[in-house]
Design an enzyme around this catalytic site. Structure first.
Site, PDB file in Angstrom:
ATOM      1  N   LYS A   1      60.184  30.428  69.188  1.00  0.00           N
ATOM      2  CA  LYS A   1      60.459  31.238  68.000  1.00  0.00           C
ATOM      3  C   LYS A   1      61.771  32.002  68.102  1.00  0.00           C
ATOM      4  O   LYS A   1      62.388  32.318  67.087  1.00  0.00           O
ATOM      5  CB  LYS A   1      59.280  32.171  67.737  1.00  0.00           C
ATOM      6  CG  LYS A   1      58.027  31.409  67.305  1.00  0.00           C
ATOM      7  CD  LYS A   1      56.852  32.328  67.091  1.00  0.00           C
ATOM      8  CE  LYS A   1      55.655  31.550  66.535  1.00  0.00           C
ATOM      9  NZ  LYS A   1      55.258  30.443  67.402  1.00  0.00           N
TER      10      LYS A   1
ATOM     11  N   GLU B   1      59.762  41.617  65.938  1.00  0.00           N
ATOM     12  CA  GLU B   1      60.520  41.626  64.697  1.00  0.00           C
ATOM     13  C   GLU B   1      59.907  42.615  63.715  1.00  0.00           C
ATOM     14  O   GLU B   1      58.758  43.047  63.871  1.00  0.00           O
ATOM     15  CB  GLU B   1      60.556  40.228  64.066  1.00  0.00           C
ATOM     16  CG  GLU B   1      59.220  39.685  63.640  1.00  0.00           C
ATOM     17  CD  GLU B   1      59.295  38.239  63.160  1.00  0.00           C
ATOM     18  OE1 GLU B   1      60.324  37.582  63.413  1.00  0.00           O
ATOM     19  OE2 GLU B   1      58.330  37.766  62.538  1.00  0.00           O
TER      20      GLU B   1
ATOM     21  N   ASN C   1      46.089  37.666  61.459  1.00  0.00           N
ATOM     22  CA  ASN C   1      47.201  36.710  61.428  1.00  0.00           C
ATOM     23  C   ASN C   1      46.730  35.259  61.418  1.00  0.00           C
ATOM     24  O   ASN C   1      47.526  34.347  61.647  1.00  0.00           O
ATOM     25  CB  ASN C   1      48.153  36.935  62.603  1.00  0.00           C
ATOM     26  CG  ASN C   1      48.682  38.350  62.652  1.00  0.00           C
ATOM     27  OD1 ASN C   1      49.210  38.839  61.656  1.00  0.00           O
ATOM     28  ND2 ASN C   1      48.503  39.030  63.767  1.00  0.00           N
TER      29      ASN C   1
ATOM     30  N   GLU D   1      57.887  28.137  57.643  1.00  0.00           N
ATOM     31  CA  GLU D   1      57.133  29.275  57.126  1.00  0.00           C
ATOM     32  C   GLU D   1      58.070  30.424  56.759  1.00  0.00           C
ATOM     33  O   GLU D   1      59.007  30.743  57.500  1.00  0.00           O
ATOM     34  CB  GLU D   1      56.110  29.737  58.159  1.00  0.00           C
ATOM     35  CG  GLU D   1      55.096  28.660  58.527  1.00  0.00           C
ATOM     36  CD  GLU D   1      53.921  29.194  59.320  1.00  0.00           C
ATOM     37  OE1 GLU D   1      53.970  30.371  59.729  1.00  0.00           O
ATOM     38  OE2 GLU D   1      52.970  28.429  59.533  1.00  0.00           O
TER      39      GLU D   1
ATOM     40  N   GLU E   1      59.139  30.974  61.036  1.00  0.00           N
ATOM     41  CA  GLU E   1      59.112  29.990  62.119  1.00  0.00           C
ATOM     42  C   GLU E   1      58.992  28.601  61.516  1.00  0.00           C
ATOM     43  O   GLU E   1      58.687  28.448  60.330  1.00  0.00           O
ATOM     44  CB  GLU E   1      57.943  30.244  63.064  1.00  0.00           C
ATOM     45  CG  GLU E   1      56.591  30.148  62.395  1.00  0.00           C
ATOM     46  CD  GLU E   1      55.433  30.457  63.332  1.00  0.00           C
ATOM     47  OE1 GLU E   1      55.578  30.201  64.540  1.00  0.00           O
ATOM     48  OE2 GLU E   1      54.393  30.940  62.861  1.00  0.00           O
TER      49      GLU E   1
ATOM     50  N   ASN F   1      56.915  25.059  62.261  1.00  0.00           N
ATOM     51  CA  ASN F   1      55.867  24.387  63.027  1.00  0.00           C
ATOM     52  C   ASN F   1      56.186  22.897  63.060  1.00  0.00           C
ATOM     53  O   ASN F   1      56.215  22.230  62.021  1.00  0.00           O
ATOM     54  CB  ASN F   1      54.497  24.629  62.401  1.00  0.00           C
ATOM     55  CG  ASN F   1      54.063  26.069  62.573  1.00  0.00           C
ATOM     56  OD1 ASN F   1      53.956  26.579  63.683  1.00  0.00           O
ATOM     57  ND2 ASN F   1      53.826  26.758  61.465  1.00  0.00           N
TER      58      ASN F   1
ATOM     59  N   PHE G   1      33.693  39.652  61.704  1.00  0.00           N
ATOM     60  CA  PHE G   1      34.230  38.309  61.897  1.00  0.00           C
ATOM     61  C   PHE G   1      34.333  37.908  63.369  1.00  0.00           C
ATOM     62  O   PHE G   1      35.207  37.125  63.743  1.00  0.00           O
ATOM     63  CB  PHE G   1      35.603  38.171  61.235  1.00  0.00           C
ATOM     64  CG  PHE G   1      35.580  38.402  59.755  1.00  0.00           C
ATOM     65  CD1 PHE G   1      35.276  37.373  58.887  1.00  0.00           C
ATOM     66  CD2 PHE G   1      35.859  39.653  59.236  1.00  0.00           C
ATOM     67  CE1 PHE G   1      35.240  37.583  57.519  1.00  0.00           C
ATOM     68  CE2 PHE G   1      35.823  39.876  57.871  1.00  0.00           C
ATOM     69  CZ  PHE G   1      35.514  38.842  57.010  1.00  0.00           C
TER      70      PHE G   1
END
Length: 666
Positions: free
Chosen positions: A116, A200, A235, A275, A288, A290, A348
C-alpha cells in the site's frame, strides 16, 4: 486454452471459479486442509489434493505445499481467488519459474500495488488523487503517535500488506493510536506474515467506491463501472451494490479513467480493483489497488453481463480482450449481502459450529430479476474457527434499485440457516432502513445507526398487524389439523374457534377469523381486514404468504401457544391465545435471567492471546482486560465499569467457548 486449472483457495470463491471453469470445459483441481476434507469445493472439483493441517499458515499459504499439489496434479494454470496467496509475489514467481500460468497480474504489478505504501506513491506519479498521510515505515508506537499528531486525528492505521479489513484501526487520540498500532501489527503478522504499518488521514463521512478494471497483455484496458461498498463494519464490507446511488456519469468516468491509467502504469493484466474514498462533494481519493478478484465481483457481473473469472482465464491464456470500453453498458441494479457466521446480538462476534439447516433461496435468472447465491458450505457442514467467517454472498438484480432491494428483502427472509449465530437479521434490517433505502450512506452508517450494537427490529404497527394476521391464520390451520389427528370431534368447527388474541413485541391484537377453502379473512377490532392465503403446512419452517395483497415470508418455529417468527430483521415470539387465555397470561410472572454483571464472559469461541490484569487489580471503565483471537481477528475485551478483579479462570493459550467465564469481579 488450458485443460486443467488448480484453484489455490477454499470456500465460496473456490466454488465460484470451478463453476466458470466447468462452463469453459476446463478440468479443476481443489486443494484442502484437514478441516476442509469434506468441503463443498472439494466435492465440486474434478480432483482434490490434501495440503496439510487446518491452520492456513500450515496449509493454504504454504507455497511449497501448493506448488507440490500443482506439480502432482499436472495443472497448467492456477487461479488464486482472493486472500491467501492471491497477492503474494513470491507465489507468482514460483509459478512463473515452474512454467505454470498465474490467473492474475504479473509479479511486478503485484509487488507495486500489493504494497500500500508503494502503490500510493505510484498512484501519485500516475496523476491519481490520493489521501494525505505518511507513507514511510513506522518502527514503533511512539513514532506512530508522533506521525498521527502531524497528520492530524482521526487517522487510519493500516497494514501495508493488508486486506479484507485485517490490520486496520481508526485512532482518534494518542492512546488509541498506541493500542491500534500494536493490534494492527499483530494481525498483519498473523494474517499476512508482514507487520509493516503506515498511517493516513481518516476522511470523515466518506463513501467507499471502487472501480473494476480489466486489462490484457496486449495493452488494452477498460473499466466496468463502480461498486458502492460503504456499508462496512470494522472496515469489512457487509453490503455492496452496483452502480453507486451517489455517482454521476462525469465522476464515474473520471474515476474509471484514473483507475485504468494506474493499471497501465504498472503494466497490469487480468481483473483488478482500484478503491477510492469519496467525500460528499464527489471528491475522490485513491485508497489501494487489489490485484485480484474482489469478493463483491458478482454485482459487477450482474450489471454488465461480463463473467470476470472467464475473462481472467482468457487473459492468462494470452488472449486479447474481446470487450472495448464502448461495449460496457451498465444495465439495471445489483445488490450483494455478505452472510457471515457472526452473531449480531453479540456485537457481531464470530460464531462457529455445524449448519443444522442451510436452505438458501432458489437461484433465479429471469429477464426481470435475478437471485444468485455464491456459497461454499452445505447443510450439515462445519463453520470452522480457522478461516474467514463468510458463509455466502446473496445477490439480487433488478431493472432499478427499488426492484433489486425488494427482491433482496424477500431472498433474505427466505434464507433458512440454523445452528450458528449469523447476520441475516442485520442484513434484513439494513434493507428496510430509511437511510439505506434513500442511498444516503457513508462508511460510518453502521456506527451511526447502531451505536449500541444491533438489538433486533421492532416492526411498525402496520407490519405487526400483517404478521399478527398471518400467525392467526396459520395457528388456526394447525389447530384444525391437530383436532383431526386427535379424533376429538368429527366436526372440527366445534373445536376450533374464531376469536383469538395475538401478542407480539408487546402489542396485543384481538382478531376474528372467517375461513373459507381458499384462505382466511382476519378481522381486527379496529375494523381492519386482511386477507391471508398460503399453502403453508404446519411444521414447515418457512411460510410464504399473501397478506392484504402483499407477499410476506416468515421463518417459523413452534413454541408453546404460538410461534417464533423471524422476518425483516425481527426475531419475535408470537402467542396466539383464546381471549380467556390471553387474560390469564397477563397474570403470569416473567422468568428473570441470571445475574452475570460481575463476570467477564467470553463473547465468542476463541483463543486467549493476552490477559492484561491480575487478581486483586482495581480496574477502571474502558480498561483493557484481555485479548481474544477468533477467525484471524483480535478482539480486546474491556471493563464495563469500575471494579476489582476477584478471580481469573483462564490463561493465555486457552481455547474458550462462548459465554465461558474469563474472570470475576468484586
Amino acid at each position: 486454452m488450458f485443460k486443467k486449472i488448480l484453484i489455490a483457495n477454499r470456500g465460496e470463491i473456490a466454488c465460484r471459479v470451478i463453476k466458470t471453469a466447468k462452463k469453459m470445459g476446463i478440468k479443476t483441481v481443489a486443494i484442502y486442509s484437514d478441516a476442509d476434507r469434506n468441503a463443498l469445493h472439494v466435492r465440486m472439483a474434478d480432483e482434490a489434493v490434501h495440503i496439510g493441517p487446518s491452520p492456513a499458515n500450515q496449509s493454504y499459504i504454504v507455497i511449497d505445499k501448493v506448488m507440490a499439489a500443482i506439480k502432482g496434479s499436472g495443472a497448467e494454470a492456477v487461479h488464486p481467488g482472493y486472500g491467501f496467496l492471491s497477492e503474494n509475489p513470491k507465489f507468482a514467481q514460483a509459478l512463473e519459474a515452474a512454467g505454470v500460468a498465474f490467473v492474475g497480474p504479473p509479479v511486478g504489478a503485484i509487488e507495486a500495488m500489493g504494497d500500500k505504501i508503494t502503490s500510493k506513491k505510484l498512484a501519485q506519479e500516475a496523476g491519481v488523487s490520493t489521501v494525505p498521510g505518511y507513507m514511510g515505515l513506522i518502527e514503533d508506537a511512539d513514532e506512530a503517535v508522533r506521525i498521527a499528531g502531524e497528520v492530524g486525528y482521526p487517522v487510519m492505521i493500516k497494514a501495508s500488506a493488508g486486506g479484507g479489513g485485517k490490520g486496520m484501526r481508526i485512532a482518534w487520540n494518542d492512546d488509541e493510536c498506541r493500542e491500534g498500532f500494536q493490534s494492527s501489527k499483530n494481525e498483519a503478522a498473523s494474517s499476512f506474515g508482514d507487520d509493516r504499518i503506515f498511517i493516513e488521514k481518516f476522511v470523515t463521512q466518506p463513501r467507499h467506491i471502487e472501480i473494476q478494471v480489466l486489462s490484457d497483455s496486449h495493452g488494452n484496458g477498460i473499466y466496468l463501472g463502480e461498486r458502492e461498498c460503504s456499508i462496512q463494519r470494522r472496515n469489512q464490507k457487509v453490503i455492496e451494490e452496483a452502480p453507486s446511488p451517489f455517482l454521476d456519469e462525469k465522476t464515474r468516468r473520471a474515476m474509471g479513467e484514473q483507475a485504468v491509467a494506474l493499471a497501465q502504469a504498472v503494466d497490469y493484466t487480468s481483473a483488478g480493483t482500484v478503491e477510492f474514498i469519496v467525500d460528499g462533494d464527489k471528491n475522490f481519493y485513491f485508497l489501494e489497488m487489489n490485484t485480484r478478484l474482489q469478493v463483491e465481483h458478482p454485482v459487477t457481473e450482474l450489471i454488465t453481463g461480463v463473467d470476470l473469472v472467464e475473462q481472467m482465464i482468457r487473459v492468462a491464456n494470452g488472449e486479447k480482450l474481446s470487450i472495448k470500453q464502448s461495449d460496457v453498458k451498465l444495465n439495471g441494479w445489483a445488490i450483494e449481502s455478505r452472510l457471515y457466521a457472526e452473531d449480531p446480538y453479540r456485537n457481531f462476534l464470530p460464531s462457529i459450529g455445524r449448519l443444522t439447516r442451510y436452505r438458501p433461496p432458489e437461484e433465479i435468472a429471469l429477464a426481470d430479476h435475478v437471485v444468485r447465491n455464491d456459497t461454499g458450505v452445505f447443510e450439515g457442514g462445519e463453520i470452522s474457527m480457522y478461516y474467514d467467517p463468510m458463509i455466502a454472498k446473496l445477490c439480487t438484480w433488478g431493472p432499478d434499485r427499488g426492484t433489486a432491494l425488494e427482491h433482496m428483502r424477500n431472498a433474505l427472509d427466505s434464507f433458512e440457516l440454523e445452528g450458528i449465530g449469523h447476520n441475516l437479521p442485520f442484513l434484513s434490517a439494513v434493507m428496510d432502513h430509511p437511510r439505506f433505502v434513500s442511498g444516503d450512506i457513508t462508511t460510518a452508517f453502521i456506527a451511526e445507526e447502531y451505536p449500541d450494537g444491533f438489538e433486533g427490529v421492532t416492526l411498525d404497527q402496520g407490519n405487526q398487524q400483517r404478521v399478527a394476521a398471518a400467525v392467526a391464520a396459520m395457528f388456526r390451520v394447525a389447530e384444525i389439523r391437530r383436532s383431526r389427528v386427535s379424533g376429538r370431534m368429527d366436526n372440527h368447527e366445534r373445536v376450533v374457534g374464531s376469536d383469538w388474541v395475538v401478542t407480539l413485541q408487546g402489542e396485543s391484537f384481538e382478531v376474528r377469523i372467517a375461513a373459507d377453502p381458499k384462505g382466511s379473512t382476519v378481522h381486527f377490532i379496529d375494523g381492519t381486514e386482511m386477507r391471508v392465503t398460503s399453502d403453508w403446512t404446519p411444521g414447515d419452517p418457512l411460510a410464504v404468504l399473501d397478506v392484504a395483497g402483499e407477499p410476506l415470508v416468515l421463518k417459523v418455529g413452534k413454541i408453546a401457544a404460538g410461534y417464533r417468527i423471524r422476518t425483516r430483521g425481527a426475531d419475535l415470539k408470537a402467542y396466539v391465545r383464546t381471549p380467556r387465555q390471553a387474560e390469564l397470561a397477563t397474570l403470569m410472572l416473567e422468568k428473570t435471567p441470571p445475574d452475570t454483571s460481575k463476570m467477564l464472559l467470553c463473547p465468542m469461541p476463541g483463543l486467549v492471546v493476552k490477559i492484561d490484569v491480575e487478581e486483586g487489580d482495581e480496574v477502571q471503565e474502558g480498561q483493557a482486560l484481555c485479548t481474544i483471537e477468533a477467525m484471524k481477528m483480535e478482539n480486546i475485551l474491556r471493563a464495563e465499569r469500575k471494579g476489582v478483579v476477584a478471580r481469573i479462570t483462564c490463561e493465555p493459550g486457552d481455547s474458550l467457548a462462548v459465554d465461558e467465564v474469563i474472570m470475576e469481579f468484586d
